[in-house]
Design an enzyme around this catalytic site. Structure first.
Site: not given
Length: 257
Positions: A6, A10, A12, A105, A107-108, A127, A130, A183
């Site tokens: 897959d 970012t 694989t 996509g 992957d979808r 999912d 990124t 912060t």
């Protein structure tokens, strides 16, 4: 044995899997290093091929440049005939009612195939990569579409890059309270609790719409690198399936043989 790959924006992710079963193992490399000599997919596939008799290789990709690099790796290893590339033109086990399926996509598509293979539909797949994607698979329409939203790491990186004084957060999702005393703590609350609230709100909207259409209650499946965050923030019960995309690739490979 099947090698499922897959290619994400970012990372694989890849692993050995048998159709109908969980992945035996999963690993990942940075997508940017797919064709890196001595450290990319060529080395990984060579190792796997030496240890296992591969029936085939199934992959999906949302990065066109990386797709070409991976195909070059396959060609260099003489594996072209064993390779199955999942696209919208292949069988998933469910129909596609999305108006422009070529925009989905890959992957979808794999997630939809995996959701159908794991149990009854309707199903909602979240999912956490990124980008966060929701994929909706229903009894009437099959794969209908879904939602795309920024992932938690994108939010964190954007806060750092678009401000002068806010630091880049680490991967921690530990939020002991809702009022930040520093912060970093304030940023972490905003990106953990706030992000979880966004996911819950989107899920509520999808669930209400499907219910109004007469669909039975949906199974909710979560996958992706940030999916653990949902354990802390999501009110709706869900099933965590880390290898869902690879399972979907294995299912599609078997359906299209």
């Amino acid at each position: 044995m099947l090698l499922a790959i897959d290619i994400g924006n970012t990372h694989t992710h890849f692993g050995l899997i048998e159709p109908g079963a969980a992945a035996l193992w999963m690993r990942h490399i940075p997508t940017a290093t797919i064709d890196q000599v001595g450290g990319g997919m060529e080395l990984e596939i060579s190792k796997i091929s030496a240890e296992t008799t591969l029936q085939g290789i199934a992959f999906c990709s949302v990065v066109p440049g990386a797709t070409q690099k991976l195909n070059n790796v396959f060609d260099g290893l003489g594996l072209g005939k064993k390779v199955f590339h999942l696209t919208h033109e292949k069988k998933l086990g469910v129909p596609i009612s999305y108006p422009r399926p070529q925009e989905i996509g890959q992957d979808r598509l794999a997630n939809a195939a995996g959701a159908k293979a794991l149990g009854p539909i309707p199903a909602i797949v979240i999912d956490m990569g990124t980008a966060v994607t929701f994929d909706i698979v229903t009894q009437l329409g099959g794969y209908e579409g879904g939602i795309i939203a920024p992932g938690v790491e994108v939010m964190r990186r954007y806060l750092h890059e678009q401000t002068a004084l806010l630091p880049l957060l680490d991967d921690s999702i530990d939020v002991p309270r809702a009022v930040g005393k520093s912060t970093i703590e304030a940023m972490r609350i905003g990106t953990v609790i706030g992000f979880g609230g966004m996911i819950q709100s989107l899920l509520d909207a999808v669930t209400a719409e499907l219910s109004a259409r007469g669909e039975p209650p949906s199974r909710v499946l979560a996958t992706g690198g940030s999916a653990d965050l949902l354990k802390k923030t999501l009110r709706t019960s869900f099933e965590l399936v880390p290898d869902l995309t690879l399972r979907g690739l294995a299912t599609a490979w078997q359906l299209n043989r």
